[in-house]
Design a protein around this motif. Structure first.
Motif, PDB file in Angstrom:
ATOM      1  N   GLY A   1      -3.044  72.008 139.689  1.00  0.00           N
ATOM      2  CA  GLY A   1      -1.926  72.228 138.753  1.00  0.00           C
ATOM      3  C   GLY A   1      -2.180  73.442 137.876  1.00  0.00           C
TER       4      GLY A   1
ATOM      5  N   LEU B   1      -0.517  73.822 130.754  1.00  0.00           N
ATOM      6  CA  LEU B   1      -1.921  73.867 130.316  1.00  0.00           C
ATOM      7  C   LEU B   1      -2.730  74.831 131.172  1.00  0.00           C
TER       8      LEU B   1
ATOM      9  N   GLY C   1       0.491  72.640 148.205  1.00  0.00           N
ATOM     10  CA  GLY C   1       0.551  71.339 148.869  1.00  0.00           C
ATOM     11  C   GLY C   1       0.659  70.217 147.858  1.00  0.00           C
TER      12      GLY C   1
ATOM     13  N   ILE D   1      -0.580  67.062 145.972  1.00  0.00           N
ATOM     14  CA  ILE D   1      -1.915  66.662 145.520  1.00  0.00           C
ATOM     15  C   ILE D   1      -2.290  65.267 146.042  1.00  0.00           C
TER      16      ILE D   1
ATOM     17  N   LEU E   1      -5.318  68.901 136.657  1.00  0.00           N
ATOM     18  CA  LEU E   1      -4.158  68.967 135.755  1.00  0.00           C
ATOM     19  C   LEU E   1      -2.871  68.528 136.449  1.00  0.00           C
TER      20      LEU E   1
ATOM     21  N   SER F   1      -4.829  64.100 125.995  1.00  0.00           N
ATOM     22  CA  SER F   1      -4.248  65.003 125.009  1.00  0.00           C
ATOM     23  C   SER F   1      -2.819  64.574 124.713  1.00  0.00           C
TER      24      SER F   1
END
Ligand SMILES: NC(=O)c1ccc[n+]([C@@H]2O[C@H](COP(=O)([O-])OP(=O)(O)OC[C@H]3O[C@@H](n4cnc5c(N)ncnc54)[C@H](OP(=O)(O)O)[C@@H]3O)[C@@H](O)[C@H]2O)c1
Length: 282
Positions: free
Chosen positions: A7, A12, A34, A36, A57, A147
């Protein structure tokens, strides 16, 4: 160190990847490479790079859309994390994933520590929590950084939304009964970099310091852009009516991550001022 980021072109990732590249060998994948949750293409990519750590991410991050597309949310956020953990195990790498304050139900009234029990209210929060668990499914080094309320230069966020609304409407309503930890991606990136240098283990909370409601956050954004903050008016979660339930209080205590990473996070107000003053807004 050799770091593999999933990501990597998201909000981020756009802050994290350039920072990591200053002192590490970095590669990564985005959605165009692709899915994940499909290991067939990911495993050989990871093995060929031989990372010390995978920083994970990639996720389905649209909180309300997750309520509608439940199966897809679990497939990406839980199964995707399991695939990434398996890839890390196969390459003898550690895996550090990013999770969310929405794993908590918001019944506390003091900042959530890493030991506090989770009780997600939404599909997004639940799928991310199962994703946390999935990272530890293999016998490899793993860490999670939770986060919250991210904004930064790498994409659309609450800051740009409020600015756009203030440019087009006289007044806007923002909820004042959800309190959390607004966090600047550039600060979180420094914290993550500090953690991977120091063999992180287990759960961390990575956020700017302090607490704000979305309403207070929006008023501060208005001030930074030179708008009258009174153009922002408070409303309630009930009146606003969104598909996904959200915790009324999800402030995170980031002390463990700050201690281990040796990175001090600034207050959310200082961070949002810094972001807005140092960004080109044309
Ligand atoms: N944003 C926040 O406020 C926040 C708060 C707490 C935690 N987090 C977590 O922090 C991490 C990074 O968030 P972010 O804000 O940078 O999110 P983001 O901008 O949405 O980035 C996530 C990336 O993952 C990609 N992705 C989605 N489904 C995928 C799939 N099946 N296979 C491969 N890639 C896929 C997305 O592509 P598309 O854009 O095309 O979908 C996007 O590029 C996430 O794990 C998120 O849960 C975010």
């Amino acid at each position: 160190m050799r770091l593999f980021v999933t990501g990597w072109d998201g909000l981020l990732g756009s802050s994290l990847v350039p920072l990591l590249q200053e002192s590490h060998e970095v590669t990564g994948v985005g959605i165009q490479d692709g899915d994940i949750a499909d290991g067939t293409w990911l495993f050989p990519r990871v093995s060929a790079f031989r990372p010390d750590w995978i920083i994970h991410l990639a996720a389905m991050t649209a909180v309300d859309a997750c309520e509608e597309a439940k199966d897809e949310a679990y497939r990406v956020n839980e199964e995707g994390s399991a695939i990434v953990a398996e890839a890390a195990f196969g390459a003898r790498a550690g895996v550090l994933g990013i999770s969310t304050d929405y794993v908590f139900d918001g019944k506390k009234q003091t900042p959530y520590g890493v030991e506090d029990p989770v009780n997600p209210l939404s599909v997004y929060g639940h799928s991310k929590w199962l994703g946390e668990e999935a990272l530890g499914r293999y016998d490899s080094r793993w860490a999670v950084v939770r986060s919250a309320w991210l904004y930064g230069p790498g994409g659309r966020s609450f800051v740009s939304t409020i600015r756009n609304l203030l440019n087009t409407r006289e007044t806007i309503k923002v909820v004042d009964d959800q309190v959390g930890s607004p966090t600047y991606t550039e600060d979180l990136a420094r914290l993550i970099e500090g953690l991977v240098r120091r063999e992180p283990e287990g759960i961390y909370h990575g956020v700017n310091r302090g607490a704000a409601s979305w309403f207070e956050f929006a008023q501060e954004i208005a001030r930074c852009f030179g708008f009258d903050p009174n153009r922002i008016q408070p409303t309630s979660t009930e009146e606003f009516g969104r598909p996904a339930p959200r915790p009324p209080y999800s402030v995170l205590d980031g002390s463990r991550a700050e201690n281990v990473s040796r990175v001090t996070m600034r207050s959310w107000k200082d961070a949002v001022h810094h972001f807005i003053e140092n960004q080109s807004w044309d």
